[in-house]
Design a protein around this motif. Structure first.
Motif, short mmCIF file in Angstrom:
data_model
loop_
_atom_site.label_atom_id
_atom_site.label_comp_id
_atom_site.label_asym_id
_atom_site.label_seq_id
_atom_site.Cartn_x
_atom_site.Cartn_y
_atom_site.Cartn_z
N LEU A 105 0.82 -1.21 0.00
CA LEU A 105 0.00 0.00 0.00
C LEU A 105 0.85 1.26 0.00
N LEU A 106 2.10 1.14 0.43
CA LEU A 106 3.00 2.30 0.40
C LEU A 106 3.24 2.78 -1.03
N THR A 107 3.22 1.88 -1.98
CA THR A 107 3.39 2.29 -3.37
C THR A 107 2.18 3.10 -3.83
N GLU A 108 0.99 2.71 -3.36
CA GLU A 108 -0.22 3.45 -3.70
C GLU A 108 -0.17 4.85 -3.09
N GLY A 109 0.31 4.92 -1.85
CA GLY A 109 0.41 6.23 -1.20
C GLY A 109 1.37 7.16 -1.90
N ALA A 110 2.52 6.62 -2.30
CA ALA A 110 3.49 7.44 -3.01
C ALA A 110 2.92 7.95 -4.33
N SER A 111 2.21 7.09 -5.03
CA SER A 111 1.61 7.49 -6.31
C SER A 111 0.54 8.56 -6.11
N ALA A 112 -0.25 8.43 -5.05
CA ALA A 112 -1.29 9.43 -4.78
C ALA A 112 -0.68 10.79 -4.51
N ILE A 113 0.40 10.83 -3.74
CA ILE A 113 1.07 12.11 -3.46
C ILE A 113 1.68 12.67 -4.75
N ALA A 125 14.56 16.73 3.01
CA ALA A 125 13.43 16.27 3.82
C ALA A 125 12.82 15.02 3.22
N THR A 126 12.05 14.31 4.04
CA THR A 126 11.33 13.11 3.62
C THR A 126 9.91 13.14 4.17
N ILE A 127 8.98 12.73 3.35
CA ILE A 127 7.63 12.37 3.79
C ILE A 127 7.48 10.87 3.51
N ALA A 128 7.16 10.08 4.54
CA ALA A 128 7.09 8.64 4.36
C ALA A 128 5.89 8.06 5.09
N GLY A 129 5.60 6.80 4.76
CA GLY A 129 4.64 6.03 5.54
C GLY A 129 3.19 6.16 5.15
N PHE A 130 2.89 6.79 4.01
CA PHE A 130 1.48 6.95 3.61
C PHE A 130 1.02 5.67 2.93
N ALA A 131 0.01 5.00 3.54
CA ALA A 131 -0.46 3.71 3.04
C ALA A 131 -1.98 3.67 3.06
N PRO A 132 -2.63 4.43 2.18
CA PRO A 132 -4.10 4.45 2.18
C PRO A 132 -4.68 3.11 1.75
N ARG A 133 -5.74 2.69 2.41
CA ARG A 133 -6.35 1.40 2.10
C ARG A 133 -7.35 1.48 0.95
N SER A 134 -7.69 2.69 0.53
CA SER A 134 -8.65 2.85 -0.56
C SER A 134 -8.43 4.21 -1.20
N PRO A 135 -8.91 4.41 -2.44
CA PRO A 135 -8.83 5.74 -3.04
C PRO A 135 -9.53 6.81 -2.21
N GLY A 136 -10.61 6.41 -1.52
CA GLY A 136 -11.30 7.37 -0.67
C GLY A 136 -10.44 7.83 0.49
N ASP A 137 -9.71 6.89 1.10
CA ASP A 137 -8.79 7.26 2.18
C ASP A 137 -7.70 8.20 1.66
N ALA A 138 -7.20 7.93 0.47
CA ALA A 138 -6.15 8.77 -0.11
C ALA A 138 -6.64 10.20 -0.29
N VAL A 139 -7.83 10.33 -0.82
CA VAL A 139 -8.40 11.68 -1.02
C VAL A 139 -8.60 12.38 0.32
N GLN A 140 -9.08 11.63 1.31
CA GLN A 140 -9.34 12.21 2.62
C GLN A 140 -8.06 12.71 3.28
N ASP A 141 -6.96 12.00 3.09
CA ASP A 141 -5.71 12.30 3.79
C ASP A 141 -4.80 13.28 3.06
N LEU A 142 -4.97 13.45 1.77
CA LEU A 142 -4.01 14.23 0.99
C LEU A 142 -3.92 15.67 1.45
N GLY A 143 -4.99 16.22 1.95
CA GLY A 143 -4.93 17.60 2.42
C GLY A 143 -3.90 17.79 3.50
#
Length: 270
Positions: free
Chosen positions: A20-28, A242-260
């Protein structure tokens, strides 16, 4: 001008859903300026431990090489987007010049201070800060010149016994909260460093602020407080990277919710 390097490494994570970390990186990456963003093609395979205590070591080695090549190819400061926390080891190692003037600020719910001997998971992400500070048993060499006395651990609230023992004698500075927005800047300035590298694992935030992490830990920091502390720190010292790490959204909806929240953190760093 800041460059962005997206590194969707998952092999350092202990999580069952590390991919899921790959999904998080792609979303960012989708919200970063394309002209200033490079997305690394990291190994897809899990990799082999090569007889060591670090799982998936062969893939981690290759990704480290790619990170160092990408950072050293440009003169601008780089904001690395993971992936797991292990990406910061290569990013710091690629900084120009000797590192005796660099302070490390490590925002993380977990200290990431295990060694290959103390880790029960063999996950490199849980060893990342210790690898930066140096330990003879690591099969991937860490950078030279950093010290525990120039390291500030912020927001850690879930640690194992081996990490607690090391923290007690290491000299690492701890900040458990950011009620005073200038406390971080003051702590870093007191180390005598002249530049600073900031690592933020997004699990440092309270779960009410962000849900897309592999291992949520309650009673975390507020996004606004982290942003305010980073801005105050940057007024005090220049950012080496700097680094931003550890974003692992379980769904596209979670990704949208967290990106802000994540983009607010990136805005403070970039």
């Amino acid at each position: 001008m800041t460059r962005f390097l997206v590194v969707p490494q998952w092999q350092g994570s202990p999580a069952p859903r590390a991919m899921l970390l790959t999904e998080g990186a792609s979303a960012i990456a989708g919200d970063l300026p394309s002209a200033r963003t490079t997305v690394l093609e990291v190994p897809l395979e899990a990799g082999d431990a090569e007889g060591t205590g670090v799982h998936r070591l062969s893939s981690l080695r290759r990704t480290r090489e790619l990170i160092e090549e990408a950072i050293t190819a440009h003169a601008e400061p780089t904001l690395v987007v993971g992936g797991d926390c292990g990406v910061s080891v290569a990013a710091v190692a690629a900084l120009p010049g000797a590192l005796h003037d660099v302070a490390i600020v490590w925002f993380d719910a977990h200290p990431d201070l295990h060694t290959p001997e103390s880790s029960t998971s063999g996950a490199y992400a849980g060893m990342a800060l210790r690898a930066l500070l140096g330990h003879d048993s690591f099969p991937i060499d860490g950078p030279q010149g950093l010290s525990a006395e120039r390291t500030v651990l912020v927001g850690a609230r879930s640690e194992d016994d081996a990490e607690s023992a090391y923290l007690a004698e290491s000299g690492i500075i701890r900040l458990d909260d950011l009620e005073d927005a200038r406390a971080l800047a003051q702590a870093v300035a007191a180390t005598g460093a002249s530049r600073v590298y900031v690592h933020i694992d997004v699990d440092v935030l309270d779960p009410s602020e962000l849900v897309g992490v592999s291992s949520a830990v309650p009673f975390g920091l507020r996004t606004a407080d982290v942003v305010g502390a980073v801005k105050a720190l940057r007024e005090q010292l220049p950012l080496a990277g700097a680094t931003i790490a550890g974003f692992a959204p379980r769904s596209p909806g979670d990704a949208v919710q967290d990106l802000g929240a994540i983009l607010r953190l990136i805005g403070a760093l970039a």
